[in-house]
Design an enzyme around this catalytic site. Structure first.
Site, PDB file in Angstrom:
ATOM      1  CG  ASP A  13      -1.767  -1.270   1.289  1.00  0.00           C
ATOM      2  OD1 ASP A  13      -2.452  -1.667   0.390  1.00  0.00           O
ATOM      3  OD2 ASP A  13      -1.665  -1.789   2.394  1.00  0.00           O
ATOM      4  CE  LYS A  16       3.367  -2.597  -4.335  1.00  0.00           C
ATOM      5  NZ  LYS A  16       2.680  -2.152  -3.150  1.00  0.00           N
ATOM      6  N   GLY A  40      -3.725  -4.122  -4.832  1.00  0.00           N
ATOM      7  CA  GLY A  40      -4.697  -3.248  -5.314  1.00  0.00           C
ATOM      8  C   GLY A  40      -4.016  -1.969  -5.397  1.00  0.00           C
ATOM      9  CG  HIS A  41      -0.885  -1.549  -7.633  1.00  0.00           C
ATOM     10  ND1 HIS A  41      -0.126  -2.328  -8.710  1.00  0.00           N
ATOM     11  CD2 HIS A  41      -0.746  -2.149  -6.691  1.00  0.00           C
ATOM     12  CE1 HIS A  41       1.014  -3.023  -7.862  1.00  0.00           C
ATOM     13  NE2 HIS A  41       0.505  -2.857  -6.915  1.00  0.00           N
ATOM     14  CD  GLN A 221       0.605  -9.046  -2.606  1.00  0.00           C
ATOM     15  OE1 GLN A 221       1.403  -9.567  -3.275  1.00  0.00           O
ATOM     16  NE2 GLN A 221      -0.619  -8.610  -2.899  1.00  0.00           N
TER      17      GLN A 221
END
Length: 426
Positions: A13, A16, A40-41, A221
């Site tokens: 988180d 990235k 989740g990006h 991650q």
């Protein structure tokens, strides 16, 4: 060309996705090498917000080819929903700009049921996303049970593997209903839809390397969630560190030029596990609200902590970081004083080594240095000249402690809220 790895240097988180999107403007290929749709990006482009779980963040750049490598585990339902969502927002997704490895393993519906079954019988509550990631990687290592993307294109083979799994997982599947005929019908249709994207991505990557094109390697991650080097067992099920680039895409280490670690100006983590620099409840809530610290995949609230330089130096060593991008500095705009953890105190002695034992880590007390806050808004900054001196001092303190340069910072969620402080990586 200097190919770049972008990976998380904390517990995930760290923004990235945004950094990958920014660097993808100058990349020919963006390749993802591990993880699943537990990632989740989030990328903000003007009024539009894109949350990507499987497709690399370079998909928002029209001239970039995106690769999902063999190290990724793929939930096809998520993949097709993501493709449909992007196309509905006017983003091209086709076999020209998305290549999917035929060696990547599939997350099947029963993997989620197996995960629920395993969690029910476990005394350790890891805090997984319950998306079947762990059981899929377990099946991959099992060798008998793993189902790869390429198996879908040989459907008789896929059917035999499916039957094996439904039989051997019968005990776990009692917690849900998995109908064989429905699965076969669904995945027959999936096979037809995914076929245009399926590629020998190893061959593709080496053609790209031979053509001297620019490659951006995108991780999911973060280092502290790595299956080997993270806070085990409160980790993800794959290797999130730089070494996974090679095994997750089938390339050699000499191809990598720069390793950019992404770190927030503070720390967050989701789920259970020791967290030495966790903030007191009132400040934790304040930072969570300012930074909008909720999981992009699950919307779970993230735990917030002061910047942990012991853990960050550990991440620097493991990954061989050549540079760090420091993000979300704007979240600290109103604070008068900032704490930075420079050591742990364990049984009366100070250490700067990150422990492998969770029991030891749980008993470690953070040793803090207090740095002055800048108490000025950063969100409009676009150049080094716009950054207050106290912000620069904070950045320099971190860089000096880690002995790694920080050439780029982020001061907000939008693509253009990036400030370059030193020589660019590209």
């Amino acid at each position: 060309m200097s190919n770049i790895v972008i990976l998380g240097a904390q517990w995930g988180d760290e923004s990235k996705g945004k950094l990958t999107d920014v660097f993808a403007e100058h990349a020919d290929v963006v390749a993802r090498y591990q993880g699943g749709d537990n990632a989740g990006h989030t990328i903000v482009l003007g009024e539009k917000t894109f949350i990507l779980h499987l497709i690399p963040s370079g998909i928002l750049r029209p001239n970039t080819v995106n690769v999902i490598g063999n190290g990724v585990v793929i939930n096809l339902e998520t993949l097709f929903r993501e493709i449909d969502g992007l196309q509905a927002q006017g983003v091209e997704v086709s076999s020209k700009n998305l290549k999917i490895s035929d060696r990547a393993h599939l997350i099947m519906p029963y993997h989620k049921l197996v995960e629920q079954w395993e969690q029910m019988g476990s005394a350790t509550k890891i805090g997984t996303t319950s998306r079947g990631i762990g059981p899929t990687y377990s099946d991959k290592m099992n060798r008998h049970a793993g189902i790869r993307v390429g198996d879908l294109l040989e459907f008789d083979h896929f059917q035999k593997k499916l039957d094996y799994n439904l039989e051997t997982k019968a005990d776990a599947l009692q917690v849900g209903d998995v109908a064989r005929h429905t699965l076969l019908e669904t995945y027959y249709n999936y096979a037809e839809r995914i076929a245009p994207y399926v590629t020998d991505t190893v061959a593709f990557m080496h053609e790209t390397i031979a053509a001297d094109k620019r490659i951006l390697f995108e991780g999911a991650q973060g280092t502290m969630l790595d299956i080997d080097f993270g806070t085990y067992p409160y980790v993800t099920s794959s290797n999130c560190t730089a070494g996974a680039v090679c095994t997750g895409l089938g390339i050699g280490p000499k191809v990598i030029g720069e390793v950019l670690g992404v770190s927030k100006a503070y720390v967050t983590r989701v789920g259970g596990g020791p967290f030495p620099t966790e903030m007191p409840p009132d400040l934790d809530e304040e930072i969570r609200d300012i930074g909008k610290e909720y999981g992009a995949t699950t919307q779970r609230p993230r735990r917030c902590g002061w910047l942990d330089l012991v853990a960050l130096r550990y991440a620097t060593q493991i990954n061989g970081l050549t540079a760090i991008a420091l993000t979300k500095l704007d979240v600290f705009d109103t604070l008068a004083d900032l704490q930075v953890c420079v050591a742990y105190r364990y049984k009366g002695k100070e250490t700067t080594t990150f422990p492998s034992s969770l029991k030891v880590l749980e008993e470690c007390e953070p040793v803090y240095e207090t740095l002055p806050g800048w108490q000025q808004p950063l969100t409009e900054a676009r150049s080094a000249e716009d950054i207050p001196q106290r912000t620069k001092d904070y950045i320099k303190y971190v860089a000096d402690y880690l002995n790694v340069r920080i050439p780029i910072i982020s001061v907000g969620p939008d693509r253009n809220q990036i400030v370059v402080l030193g020589a660019p990586l590209w």
